[in-house]
Design a protein around this motif. Structure first.
Motif, PDB file in Angstrom:
ATOM      1  N   ARG A 141       0.808  -1.218   0.000  1.00 20.16           N
ATOM      2  CA  ARG A 141       0.000   0.000   0.000  1.00 20.16           C
ATOM      3  C   ARG A 141       0.842   1.270   0.000  1.00 20.16           C
ATOM      4  O   ARG A 141       0.478   2.265  -0.625  1.00 20.16           O
ATOM      5  CB  ARG A 141      -1.001  -0.017   1.168  1.00 20.16           C
ATOM      6  N   GLU A 142       1.999   1.240   0.695  1.00 21.20           N
ATOM      7  CA  GLU A 142       2.863   2.426   0.721  1.00 21.20           C
ATOM      8  C   GLU A 142       3.391   2.726  -0.686  1.00 21.20           C
ATOM      9  O   GLU A 142       3.411   3.885  -1.112  1.00 21.20           O
ATOM     10  CB  GLU A 142       4.072   2.202   1.647  1.00 21.20           C
ATOM     11  N   LEU A 180       0.640   4.102  -2.791  1.00 17.98           N
ATOM     12  CA  LEU A 180       0.367   5.507  -2.443  1.00 17.98           C
ATOM     13  C   LEU A 180       1.345   6.428  -3.183  1.00 17.98           C
ATOM     14  O   LEU A 180       0.947   7.407  -3.822  1.00 17.98           O
ATOM     15  CB  LEU A 180       0.484   5.714  -0.925  1.00 17.98           C
ATOM     16  N   CYS A 214       0.458   6.660  -6.749  1.00 14.18           N
ATOM     17  CA  CYS A 214      -0.757   7.456  -6.988  1.00 14.18           C
ATOM     18  C   CYS A 214      -0.441   8.947  -6.933  1.00 14.18           C
ATOM     19  O   CYS A 214      -0.936   9.731  -7.742  1.00 14.18           O
ATOM     20  CB  CYS A 214      -1.836   7.125  -5.960  1.00 14.18           C
ATOM     21  N   LEU A 223      -6.298  -2.361  -4.223  1.00 14.20           N
ATOM     22  CA  LEU A 223      -5.459  -3.158  -3.317  1.00 14.20           C
ATOM     23  C   LEU A 223      -6.178  -4.467  -2.995  1.00 14.20           C
ATOM     24  O   LEU A 223      -7.367  -4.628  -3.306  1.00 14.20           O
ATOM     25  CB  LEU A 223      -5.164  -2.375  -2.044  1.00 14.20           C
ATOM     26  N   ASP A 228      -6.637  -2.272   3.628  1.00 10.60           N
ATOM     27  CA  ASP A 228      -5.579  -1.483   2.984  1.00 10.60           C
ATOM     28  C   ASP A 228      -6.164  -0.403   2.083  1.00 10.60           C
ATOM     29  O   ASP A 228      -5.616   0.706   1.991  1.00 10.60           O
ATOM     30  CB  ASP A 228      -4.651  -2.401   2.170  1.00 10.60           C
ATOM     31  N   TRP A 277      -7.114   2.565   4.144  1.00  8.37           N
ATOM     32  CA  TRP A 277      -5.893   3.305   4.499  1.00  8.37           C
ATOM     33  C   TRP A 277      -5.469   4.215   3.345  1.00  8.37           C
ATOM     34  O   TRP A 277      -5.210   5.402   3.530  1.00  8.37           O
ATOM     35  CB  TRP A 277      -4.784   2.300   4.841  1.00  8.37           C
ATOM     36  N   LEU A 278      -5.427   3.654   2.135  1.00  9.02           N
ATOM     37  CA  LEU A 278      -4.985   4.418   0.954  1.00  9.02           C
ATOM     38  C   LEU A 278      -5.961   5.556   0.649  1.00  9.02           C
ATOM     39  O   LEU A 278      -5.544   6.682   0.340  1.00  9.02           O
ATOM     40  CB  LEU A 278      -4.853   3.479  -0.257  1.00  9.02           C
ATOM     41  N   ARG A 279      -7.267   5.262   0.766  1.00  9.23           N
ATOM     42  CA  ARG A 279      -8.310   6.266   0.521  1.00  9.23           C
ATOM     43  C   ARG A 279      -8.075   7.486   1.433  1.00  9.23           C
ATOM     44  O   ARG A 279      -8.104   8.626   0.985  1.00  9.23           O
ATOM     45  CB  ARG A 279      -9.672   5.631   0.818  1.00  9.23           C
ATOM     46  N   ARG A 314      -5.263   8.447   2.942  1.00  7.09           N
ATOM     47  CA  ARG A 314      -4.036   9.184   2.601  1.00  7.09           C
ATOM     48  C   ARG A 314      -4.249  10.051   1.357  1.00  7.09           C
ATOM     49  O   ARG A 314      -3.791  11.183   1.292  1.00  7.09           O
ATOM     50  CB  ARG A 314      -2.866   8.215   2.314  1.00  7.09           C
ATOM     51  N   VAL A 324     -10.662   4.386  -4.767  1.00  4.92           N
ATOM     52  CA  VAL A 324      -9.834   3.292  -4.243  1.00  4.92           C
ATOM     53  C   VAL A 324     -10.727   2.098  -3.940  1.00  4.92           C
ATOM     54  O   VAL A 324     -11.707   2.216  -3.211  1.00  4.92           O
ATOM     55  CB  VAL A 324      -9.069   3.703  -2.973  1.00  4.92           C
TER      56      VAL A 324
END
Ligand code: NAD
Ligand code: MG
Length: 393
Positions: free
Chosen positions: A41-42, A45, A48, A58, A63, A66-68, A70, A80
């Protein structure tokens, strides 16, 4: 020029990163529609933020949430999503022109098929998808008018060495043989006895290419060349006996086509996957890939030798599976995925990979398997048997 809309399946992997590198060199030609990853995911990110896709996918909703969060913090409007259905949508969406299929293993089959069924330009790195579903895959390419461009460096080389319209069998075009080059991997020249104690770290240290761990192990066992032999049969309408594997340690010639008049055409280049990726993206045009020019004086010599199929039985197993036809290549692939995973996590010695694949192939009957349900059922069955074999040894 109209901008092409690109989805990268497996964006955080070795091929995915190289694809985004080439794409970013040509902003006038390409924009990114969707980027997908499994757990990274990092890394997704960061991609993106850099490439600003419309959609990101993902493996889990956890996960994805989390991405949404960030991306919202960063002020980016990216949809996402999580899971297999989202992968299929990322590949098949109407606005998508080009799909890079760079998920590793059988997990890539359904999204890659979705790209094919959407009639996209499909850049095929995920060889396992084609190995599993050969006839079905090629029929879908035909039926849905997809443009299939091989990204595997060997197949990309052969594609470049064949006449532009090569369907209908090699003989029709005066091609007598395809010469599939292999680096031989990190254990070239090693005896079976010496192979008994090799570690995952040694297996993943490829002399010429920097790749994901699964394909690195496949290169070390020569299963990669076996999968590629099957891949070449489907892509170029060839029989296994029309393909000769040539070990070429420098990895400068990426493969060749031999013709009835004695000509042999080869494609050369530095071992950098951005060359076949750029070829696939721009075909039939050529674009800058960021790859250094080939310096023949520095390379100085090119060597060739025959593969050692006794120490590396996986190549033979793959050739036999292709000759057996039907679901045999899907079984070979599934057993190999289980075996590689077990080797990488220290549960199986290196030489056990071939043993496990052979035992699984012997345990399962070959079915015609032209439909997806049969192929997926065989894949699941082979994995179950392979895991039982692991437990019993
Ligand atoms: P990698 O392991 O570096 O990357 C794999 C990518 O797929 C990652 O983005 C990962 O997040 C994603 N992924 C993994 N498991 C997944 C799952 N279950 N569901 C969804 N996504 C998943 O692999 P790679 O080396 O980039 O190879 C990718 C494919 O390209 C493989 O099929 C490989 O055989 C082929 N290939 C790679 C190279 C190379 O130089 N790396 C060369 C030729 C062909
Ligand atoms: Mg290859």
């Amino acid at each position: 020029m109209r901008q092409q809309c690109v989805t990268v399946l497996g964006a955080t992997g070795s091929i995915g990163k190289s694809t985004l590198d080439v794409v970013a060199r040509h902003p006038e030609r390409y924009r990114v529609h969707a980027l997908t990853a499994h757990r990274s995911r990092e890394a997704l990110l960061a991609q993106c933020l850099r490439h600003r896709p419309r959609m990101a996918v993902l493996g889990t909703e956890h996960d994805a949430a989390w991405l949404r969060a960030r991306l919202t913090e960063a002020g980016l409007a990216v949809e996402v999503r999580a899971g297999d259905e989202a992968l299929v949508e990322a590949a098949g969406a109407v606005e998508v022109d080009v799909v890079m299929a760079a998920i590793v293993g059988a997990a890539g089959l359904l999204p890659t098929l979705a790209a094919v069924r959407g009639g996209k330009r499909v850049l095929l790195a995920n060889k396992e998808a084609l190995v599993m579903s050969g006839a079905l895959f090629m029929e879908a390419v035909e039926h849905h008018g997809a443009t299939l461009l091989p990204i595997d460096s060997e197949h990309n080389a052969i594609y470049q060495c064949l006449p532009s319209e090569h369907r209908g069998g090699l003989a029709r075009h005066g091609v007598t043989q395809l010469l599939l080059t292999a680096s031989g991997g990190p254990f070239r020249g090693w005896s079976a006895a010496r192979l008994a104690s090799v570690t995952p770290e040694q297996a993943c240290a490829h002399p010429n290419w920097s790749m994901g761990r699964k394909i690195s192990v496949d290169s070390a066992t020569l299963m990669n060349k076996g999968l590629e032999l099957i891949e070449a049969c489907w892509l170029f309408d060839a029989r296994p006996e029309q393909i000769q594997v040539v070990v070429h340690p420098q990895s400068v010639i990426h493969s060749m086509a031999a013709y009835s008049d004695g000509s042999v055409l080869a494609q050369l280049g530095n071992p950098d996957m951005r060359t076949p990726i750029a070829y696939g993206l721009a075909w039939p045009e050529r674009i800058d890939a960021g790859v250094e020019a080939l310096d023949l004086f520095q390379i100085a010599r090119l060597d060739f030798e025959a593969p050692d199929e006794r120490a590396f039985p996986c190549l033979r197993l793959a050739r036999d599976a292709m000759a057996a036809g039907g679901t045999a290549p899907a079984v070979l692939n599934a057993a190999n995925e289980v075996a590689v995973d077990a080797f990488l996590s220290g549960r199986l010695p290196f030489v056990g990979i071939g043993e496990l694949v052979e035992a699984t192939l012997n345990a399962l009957p070959v079915e015609a398997g032209r439909d997806l349900d049969t192929i997926l059922a065989m894949d699941a069955h082979a994995r179950t048997l392979a895991r039982q074999w692991l437990q019993q040894r």
